[in-house]
Write an enzyme that holds these catalytic residues in place. Structure first.
Site, PDB file in Angstrom:
ATOM      1  N   SER A   1       0.852  -1.206   0.000  1.00 23.55           N
ATOM      2  CA  SER A   1       0.000   0.000   0.000  1.00 23.55           C
ATOM      3  C   SER A   1       0.881   1.247   0.000  1.00 23.55           C
ATOM      4  O   SER A   1       2.093   1.177   0.246  1.00 23.55           O
ATOM      5  CB  SER A   1      -0.903   0.009   1.235  1.00 23.55           C
TER       6      SER A   1
ATOM      7  N   ASP B   1      -1.291  -1.547  -3.897  1.00 19.24           N
ATOM      8  CA  ASP B   1      -2.672  -1.614  -3.391  1.00 19.24           C
ATOM      9  C   ASP B   1      -3.216  -0.198  -3.170  1.00 19.24           C
ATOM     10  O   ASP B   1      -2.535   0.645  -2.579  1.00 19.24           O
ATOM     11  CB  ASP B   1      -2.625  -2.380  -2.049  1.00 19.24           C
TER      12      ASP B   1
ATOM     13  N   HIS C   1     -11.867  -7.027  -2.291  1.00 20.02           N
ATOM     14  CA  HIS C   1     -11.142  -6.352  -1.207  1.00 20.02           C
ATOM     15  C   HIS C   1     -11.830  -6.683   0.118  1.00 20.02           C
ATOM     16  O   HIS C   1     -12.915  -7.273   0.147  1.00 20.02           O
ATOM     17  CB  HIS C   1     -11.148  -4.840  -1.442  1.00 20.02           C
TER      18      HIS C   1
END
Ligand code: G3H
Ligand code: 13P
Ligand code: ZN
Length: 319
Positions: free
Chosen positions: A48, A81, A210
């Site tokens: 991320s 991400d 997700h």
């Protein structure tokens, strides 16, 4: 071996889903690689924006390259991400990522298309795949807060239009999951009818789920028993994850469960060993416990045992 997400999804479609696990540090990387090699599963290492800035993006990338050498039999993709446009462009320029996710799902449809298309054009020029998101998950995402009541499921008709206009390679669909440890307060569940309809309208197009942590209740109980406070934490059932994995969901995103394993191991360790202050003994327990979690999850996803078949598939695709 770092491979394209596209090939992983082609091999998985309709049969199983590839686990996409978020990582932030060396211990998570070791546990993940060990767990996937042990269970003979292909996987996605997911980074991320927050993970890239936790230590340093270069450190994370170097650790992944090192893990690739330490585990030569591993087959995996490297994925950004929930990227914004700037982070996607940075990852595309780096040349290290197999795919990026552009998350402009908080924007109106037209703006989401516009941003996603710019990222797709830049990524495809370098052979990188793009995951995009349409609809909004409940819970709190990295840069947007959506109340469960306002959560917007993906509209299947909009999904065909979105894929056509953007040229994205996979689609994150809002089907009733949310990020974090508190997914369901009552009897809500997954909207399989939405997955089914999107898969019907977009045959063999890879879908992404997700917010797929199952928030194992034994982990939550152990954390609470060791001084934690996670009342009412609840996740997606493993039955639902297994079902979605055969319906066109080819990538299942898991982050929270890894954090729960980390939290349980560390809380218990320091209660049981109050004299300890060293990071290595507890780090070793975490790597081993996280590896076990990953092995079990890959069985649920159906990716366990697929490694050699994927290797063969990729070899033939390259010819
Ligand atoms: O969906 C978000 C992921 O769980 C990443 O979380 O932004 O805290 O790294 P993070
Ligand atoms: P969880 O919070 O359910 O682990 O979801 C993670 C995720 O969707 C990462 O993109
Ligand atoms: Zn997510």
């Amino acid at each position: 071996m770092i491979v394209s997400t596209k090939l992983l999804f082609e091999h998985a479609y309709g049969k199983y889903a590839v686990g996409a696990y978020n990582i932030n540090n060396a211990e998570q990387i070791m546990g993940l690689f060990r767990g996937c090699v042990e269970s003979k599963a292909p996987f996605v290492v997911q980074i991320s924006k927050g993970a890239r800035s936790y230590t340093d993006k270069l450190l994370l990338e170097a650790m992944i390259r090192a893990a690739d050498e330490i585990f030569p039999e591993a087959i995996f993709a490297v994925h950004l991400d929930h990227g914004d446009e700037e982070t996607c462009m940075d990852c595309i320029a780096s040349g290290f990522y197999s795919s990026v996710m552009i998350d402009a799902s908080a924007e109106p449809f037209e703006k989401n298309v516009e941003i996603t298309k710019r990222v797709v054009d830049a990524a495809h020029a370098k052979g990188i795949a793009v995951e995009a998101e349409l609809g909004q998950l409940g819970g709190v995402e990295e840069h947007v807060s959506v109340s469960e009541a306002d959560a917007k499921l993906t509209d299947p008709k909009e999904a065909i239009e979105f894929v056509r206009l953007t040229g994205c390679d996979s689609l994150a669909c809002a089907i009733g999951t949310s990020h974090g440890a508190y997914k369901f307060t009552g009897t809500q569940g997954l909207h399989f009818e939405v997955v089914e309809e999107i898969a019907r309208l977009l045959p063999r197009f890879p879908l992404v789920m997700h917010g797929s942590s199952s928030v194992p209740q034994d982990e939550v109980e152990r954390i609470n028993a060791a001084g934690g406070k996670l009342p009412g934490a609840k996740g997606v059932s493993e039955e639902d994850i297994a079902k979605a994995s055969k319906m066109g969901v080819t990538k299942v995103n898991i982050d929270t469960d890894g954090r729960l394993v980390w939290c349980r191991v560390h809380r218990e360790h320091f209660i049981e060993h109050p004299e300890n202050f060293d990071l290595r003994p507890v780090g070793k327990v975490f790597m081993s416990e996280y590896s076990k979690y990953i092995q079990d999850k890959n069985k649920v996803l159906g990716s366990a045992g697929q490694l050699e078949s994927v290797r063969e598939f990729i070899k033939n695709a390259e010819v």
